[in-house]
Every structure is written in C-alpha cells, then in structure tokens.
Write a protein that holds these residues in place. Structure first.
Motif, PDB file in Angstrom:
ATOM      1  N   PHE A  84       0.818  -1.219   0.000  1.00 27.42           N
ATOM      2  CA  PHE A  84       0.000   0.000   0.000  1.00 27.42           C
ATOM      3  C   PHE A  84       0.851   1.267   0.000  1.00 27.42           C
ATOM      4  CE2 PHE A  84      -2.840   3.156   2.022  1.00 27.42           C
ATOM      5  CZ  PHE A  84      -3.885   3.087   1.111  1.00 27.42           C
ATOM      6  N   LEU A  85       1.927   1.296   0.744  1.00 28.87           N
ATOM      7  CA  LEU A  85       2.761   2.500   0.861  1.00 28.87           C
ATOM      8  C   LEU A  85       4.167   2.289   0.299  1.00 28.87           C
ATOM      9  CD1 LEU A  85       1.754   3.736   4.434  1.00 28.87           C
ATOM     10  CD2 LEU A  85       0.961   4.622   2.236  1.00 28.87           C
ATOM     11  N   ARG A  86       4.314   1.372  -0.627  1.00 30.10           N
ATOM     12  CA  ARG A  86       5.610   1.164  -1.244  1.00 30.10           C
ATOM     13  C   ARG A  86       5.979   2.370  -2.111  1.00 30.10           C
ATOM     14  NH1 ARG A  86       8.790  -1.981   1.166  1.00 30.10           N
ATOM     15  NH2 ARG A  86       9.976  -2.288  -0.762  1.00 30.10           N
ATOM     16  N   ASP A  91       5.010   6.771  -6.072  1.00 35.72           N
ATOM     17  CA  ASP A  91       5.459   7.505  -7.262  1.00 35.72           C
ATOM     18  C   ASP A  91       4.376   7.508  -8.340  1.00 35.72           C
ATOM     19  OD1 ASP A  91       7.853   8.007  -6.027  1.00 35.72           O
ATOM     20  OD2 ASP A  91       8.917   6.332  -6.985  1.00 35.72           O
ATOM     21  N   GLY A  92       3.740   6.362  -8.547  1.00 43.77           N
ATOM     22  CA  GLY A  92       2.635   6.314  -9.505  1.00 43.77           C
ATOM     23  C   GLY A  92       1.466   7.173  -9.075  1.00 43.77           C
ATOM     24  N   LEU A  93       1.170   7.201  -7.766  1.00 50.47           N
ATOM     25  CA  LEU A  93       0.102   8.057  -7.260  1.00 50.47           C
ATOM     26  C   LEU A  93       0.414   9.523  -7.496  1.00 50.47           C
ATOM     27  CD1 LEU A  93      -2.523   8.382  -5.603  1.00 50.47           C
ATOM     28  CD2 LEU A  93      -1.091   8.356  -3.544  1.00 50.47           C
ATOM     29  N   LEU A  94       1.669   9.922  -7.325  1.00 44.64           N
ATOM     30  CA  LEU A  94       2.057  11.311  -7.566  1.00 44.64           C
ATOM     31  C   LEU A  94       1.859  11.693  -9.030  1.00 44.64           C
ATOM     32  CD1 LEU A  94       3.265  13.858  -6.321  1.00 44.64           C
ATOM     33  CD2 LEU A  94       5.540  12.967  -6.891  1.00 44.64           C
ATOM     34  N   ILE A  95       2.204  10.785  -9.941  1.00 52.32           N
ATOM     35  CA  ILE A  95       1.990  11.057 -11.367  1.00 52.32           C
ATOM     36  C   ILE A  95       0.498  11.172 -11.674  1.00 52.32           C
ATOM     37  CG2 ILE A  95       2.256  10.080 -13.680  1.00 52.32           C
ATOM     38  CD1 ILE A  95       4.905   8.921 -12.795  1.00 52.32           C
ATOM     39  N   THR A  96      -0.320  10.331 -11.047  1.00 52.98           N
ATOM     40  CA  THR A  96      -1.769  10.412 -11.243  1.00 52.98           C
ATOM     41  C   THR A  96      -2.311  11.757 -10.787  1.00 52.98           C
ATOM     42  OG1 THR A  96      -2.063   8.016 -11.010  1.00 52.98           O
ATOM     43  CG2 THR A  96      -3.972   9.397 -10.555  1.00 52.98           C
ATOM     44  N   LEU A 261       3.776   5.513 -16.360  1.00 51.58           N
ATOM     45  CA  LEU A 261       3.515   4.664 -15.206  1.00 51.58           C
ATOM     46  C   LEU A 261       2.857   5.487 -14.097  1.00 51.58           C
ATOM     47  CD1 LEU A 261       6.710   2.423 -15.017  1.00 51.58           C
ATOM     48  CD2 LEU A 261       4.452   1.837 -15.910  1.00 51.58           C
ATOM     49  N   ASP A 262       1.554   5.614 -14.176  1.00 56.21           N
ATOM     50  CA  ASP A 262       0.809   6.252 -13.106  1.00 56.21           C
ATOM     51  C   ASP A 262       0.471   5.207 -12.051  1.00 56.21           C
ATOM     52  OD1 ASP A 262      -0.963   4.845 -14.791  1.00 56.21           O
ATOM     53  OD2 ASP A 262      -2.641   6.028 -14.048  1.00 56.21           O
ATOM     54  N   LEU A 263      -0.550   5.449 -11.243  1.00 57.38           N
ATOM     55  CA  LEU A 263      -0.915   4.504 -10.192  1.00 57.38           C
ATOM     56  C   LEU A 263      -1.287   3.145 -10.776  1.00 57.38           C
ATOM     57  CD1 LEU A 263      -1.603   3.783  -7.256  1.00 57.38           C
ATOM     58  CD2 LEU A 263      -3.850   4.834  -7.617  1.00 57.38           C
ATOM     59  N   PHE A 264      -2.182   3.135 -11.746  1.00 60.28           N
ATOM     60  CA  PHE A 264      -2.586   1.868 -12.351  1.00 60.28           C
ATOM     61  C   PHE A 264      -1.448   1.242 -13.137  1.00 60.28           C
ATOM     62  CE2 PHE A 264      -4.584  -0.602 -15.795  1.00 60.28           C
ATOM     63  CZ  PHE A 264      -5.290  -1.517 -15.024  1.00 60.28           C
ATOM     64  N   GLY A 265      -0.639   2.075 -13.794  1.00 62.29           N
ATOM     65  CA  GLY A 265       0.502   1.538 -14.529  1.00 62.29           C
ATOM     66  C   GLY A 265       1.517   0.876 -13.608  1.00 62.29           C
ATOM     67  N   SER A 266       1.740   1.479 -12.449  1.00 63.34           N
ATOM     68  CA  SER A 266       2.656   0.869 -11.484  1.00 63.34           C
ATOM     69  C   SER A 266       2.103  -0.461 -10.977  1.00 63.34           C
ATOM     70  CB  SER A 266       2.881   1.826 -10.311  1.00 63.34           C
ATOM     71  OG  SER A 266       3.441   3.050 -10.771  1.00 63.34           O
ATOM     72  N   VAL A 267       0.803  -0.524 -10.736  1.00 68.01           N
ATOM     73  CA  VAL A 267       0.193  -1.769 -10.280  1.00 68.01           C
ATOM     74  C   VAL A 267       0.293  -2.840 -11.355  1.00 68.01           C
ATOM     75  CG1 VAL A 267      -2.039  -2.821  -9.720  1.00 68.01           C
ATOM     76  CG2 VAL A 267      -1.341  -0.702  -8.598  1.00 68.01           C
ATOM     77  N   GLN A 268       0.066  -2.464 -12.595  1.00 69.96           N
ATOM     78  CA  GLN A 268       0.179  -3.426 -13.690  1.00 69.96           C
ATOM     79  C   GLN A 268       1.604  -3.941 -13.839  1.00 69.96           C
ATOM     80  OE1 GLN A 268      -2.819  -4.697 -14.485  1.00 69.96           O
ATOM     81  NE2 GLN A 268      -2.680  -4.240 -16.667  1.00 69.96           N
ATOM     82  N   SER A 269       2.565  -3.038 -13.739  1.00 68.08           N
ATOM     83  CA  SER A 269       3.965  -3.444 -13.860  1.00 68.08           C
ATOM     84  C   SER A 269       4.383  -4.380 -12.728  1.00 68.08           C
ATOM     85  CB  SER A 269       4.860  -2.198 -13.884  1.00 68.08           C
ATOM     86  OG  SER A 269       6.224  -2.556 -13.963  1.00 68.08           O
ATOM     87  N   LEU A 282      -4.319  -5.004  -7.082  1.00 73.20           N
ATOM     88  CA  LEU A 282      -5.535  -4.379  -7.598  1.00 73.20           C
ATOM     89  C   LEU A 282      -6.342  -3.739  -6.468  1.00 73.20           C
ATOM     90  CD1 LEU A 282      -6.719  -6.985 -10.250  1.00 73.20           C
ATOM     91  CD2 LEU A 282      -5.643  -4.760 -10.656  1.00 73.20           C
ATOM     92  N   LEU A 283      -6.343  -4.376  -5.304  1.00 76.55           N
ATOM     93  CA  LEU A 283      -7.008  -3.779  -4.156  1.00 76.55           C
ATOM     94  C   LEU A 283      -6.315  -2.490  -3.723  1.00 76.55           C
ATOM     95  CD1 LEU A 283      -7.839  -6.908  -1.974  1.00 76.55           C
ATOM     96  CD2 LEU A 283      -9.452  -5.454  -3.204  1.00 76.55           C
ATOM     97  N   VAL A 284      -5.000  -2.447  -3.817  1.00 75.60           N
ATOM     98  CA  VAL A 284      -4.256  -1.224  -3.498  1.00 75.60           C
ATOM     99  C   VAL A 284      -4.693  -0.084  -4.421  1.00 75.60           C
ATOM    100  CG1 VAL A 284      -1.977  -0.159  -3.585  1.00 75.60           C
ATOM    101  CG2 VAL A 284      -2.276  -2.357  -2.460  1.00 75.60           C
TER     102      VAL A 284
END
Length: 340
Positions: A84-86, A91-96, A261-269, A282-284
């Motif tokens: 959750f806080l990795r 970083d992806g959340l900041l881009i989002t 690589l936004d939030l979803f992109g980071s999760v996908q990667s 996905l829950l994150v």
C-alpha cells in the motif's frame, strides 16, 4: 303566581363543575355521548413493516460482504498492507495527481472557451465549437491517446510562421511529445468537450431577467458576466463538473497505454513481476482511487455550500455540525429521561 311590585328577583347560579383529578373517574352524567370526542386520545405511531424488513435484509447482506472480505484468504490482506505504501506505488500516485490536476485546469479552461463559442452570435464560432464537442465526445479516450502517441508518424515536425507561407520556427515533434505531455493533452482535449456542455448548461440556467436587468442598468458585458451571470451559474456548474472531475481521476488509468507509469501503470507493472500478488495490488489501486474520489467529493460539498450563499436561507450543515447536533440531542434525551 305573579310577583308583588317592588320585589327583586334573585338569579340562581348553576352549580360549579367539580374538577376531575387523575385518580377520579368521570361520573355517568359527565361522560361524553357516543358522538362526542374522548377526553384523551392516544396517538399511535405509523408502522412501516416493509421498511424494517428491507433494512434488515440490507444489513445482513452488508455483513456477509464484510465477512467475506475479511475472512477470505484469497485477498491476501497482509500483502495488501505491504504494497500500500511502497515507493513505487506512491510515485505512480504522484503522477496520477499531477496528470489529473493539469488536465482538470486545462480542460475547464477549454470548456469555458467552447461554451462561450457555442453561445456566441458568430455562426463560425458556433459551428466550430459544436463540431469539436461532437467529435471529441464521439471518440473513445483510449483511441485519442493512442492517436496522439503515434502522432509523430503523421507529422514529424511542427512549425510556426505565416499561414500557408514560410515557417519561422520548426520543432521536432518527438522531442516535444513526451509521455506526460501526451497524457495531459489527450485528457485535456477530451475533458474540454464534456466540460463545455456543463458550463453551457450552467450559463443557460441563469434566468433571462437577470441578463435584462443587468443590461438595463448599463453595465458592461464583462462586468455582467463576471459579477452577475457567473456566480449564479456556478451553482449549476459545480455539481456537474465535479462529477466530470471524478471521472477524470479514474480516466488517468488509461495513460498506462502511452507508457506513463501512473498509479494503475505501477500496479500493472508490479503485477507482471509478482503474479501471485495481482489481487492485493488491484485492491491497493482500488483503495487509492476511492480515497482520491472521496477527497474530491468532500471538496465538492464545501464548494457547493459556499456557492449557495444568497440562494438558501439556511446553509446545509457540515458533517461536524451534524455530529455536534446529534450529541446535543442525545444529551437532551438523557436529561429528559433522568428527570422522569
């Protein structure tokens, strides 16, 4: 038998009614007839059995959902807490957040220009604005992003100069069109088309008498728009545009397809690297999107509350004010019961 002259007639007073006490029942003479109203009526509360049944069913279903989320090991809540806080997720959340903020501002500015163009007296401006809104609302956002991502294949260089004449400055499109620029431009173009209709609807919601009164006072058109029309139009614009803003937050998940690589992109990667953690990842992403949209909804409440000043006699209470009122009611009920 007649009274002798000079004699006075003494009036006879009727007997005074004896007041009834709580323990003394009324006599038969004082009891009301069958057609008279009773001395005391008991107000029976209105029953709502179906409402209670629906409430019980909803509570049971909600309890089952919560129980399934907590006890099902498939969700892997320990891995959820780990990711959750990795730093990669943050970083992806900041881009989002950055993409959302830039696209929201540029999209709103473009929507205002398009809305004014649709309300303009110029047929050219009305036609161009209508065509833009029609075309962009008909094109899926993912198609627009992919088109901009491959824009360099159509136009390798961009230039500024005299129309249909010599160019003064020439730019390399591949250097200007970074992943961030493509994402912001694509989302802004798409958002402007929808924001234009929201702004236009808000402007049309202002009563025509307000325009006529402002014109009768001889006020400049700019002053009429900024001080009279726009404050009233904001009451209708804010709810619709905030709804669009919530959709924009979720639409940023598509910029992953233009290599950002936004939030979803980071999760996908991370999901492709750690396939066993796909569900917690996905829950994150889901929880972070829920938090972002909730913050936008809270901001919407306070903006609507502020823009409704002058239109409502009493402003709607804030959540803190509702909590304080509930506490006061509970204290008043407790004192009343203690006094009885």
């Amino acid at each position: 038998m007649s009274e002798p002259p000079g004699s006075a007639v003494t009036p006879v007073r009727p007997p005074e009614p004896v007041p009834l006490t709580r323990d003394q029942p009324p006599t038969s003479a004082e009891e009301p007839g069958p057609t008279g109203p009773p001395l005391a009526e008991r107000v029976l509360p209105l029953r709502h059995p179906w409402r209670w049944l629906a409430t019980a069913v909803v509570l049971v279903l909600a309890a089952q959902v919560v129980h399934g989320l907590v006890t099902n090991p498939f969700y892997q809540w320990d891995r959820f807490a780990y990711w959750f806080l990795r730093p990669t997720i943050l970083d992806g959340l900041l881009i989002t957040l950055e993409v959302t903020a830039l696209s929201a501002v540029l999209g709103l500015l473009g929507g205002v220009v398009l809305a004014l163009g649709r309300l303009s007296r110029s047929p050219v401006l009305r036609a161009v604005s209508w065509t833009y809104i029609w075309l962009l609302r008909s094109t899926p956002l993912i198609v627009l992003l992919l088109f901009l991502y491959n824009f360099s294949a159509l136009y390798q260089t961009l230039s500024l100069g005299v129309p249909f004449g010599p160019a003064f400055f020439t730019f390399d499109e591949s250097r200007l069109a970074t992943d961030m620029a493509i994402a912001v431009i694509g989302l802004s173009l798409n958002e402007a088309a929808y924001a234009a209709e929201v702004v236009r609807a808000g402007l049309l919601s202002v009563d025509q008498g307000q325009h006529e009164a402002a014109a009768a006072l001889g006020l400049p058109r700019r002053f009429q728009f900024l001080r009279i029309v726009l404050p009233q139009a904001l009451r209708a614009i804010v709810p619709g545009y905030v709804n669009q803003l919530i959709g924009l937050v979720k639409s940023t998940s598509l910029v992953f397809y233009v290599s950002l690589l936004d939030l979803f992109g980071s999760v996908q990667s991370l999901g492709s690297t750690y396939p066993g953690d796909i569900v917690p990842l996905l829950l994150v992403a889901t929880v972070w999107y829920v938090l972002l949209t909730s913050l936008v909804s809270i901001a919407q409440f306070y903006v609507e509350r502020r823009s409704s000043r002058g239109a409502l006699r009493t402003l709607p209470p804030t959540p803190l004010q509702k909590l304080r009122a509930s506490v006061r009611d509970l204290r008043a009920r407790a004192r009343k019961e203690a006094a009885l």
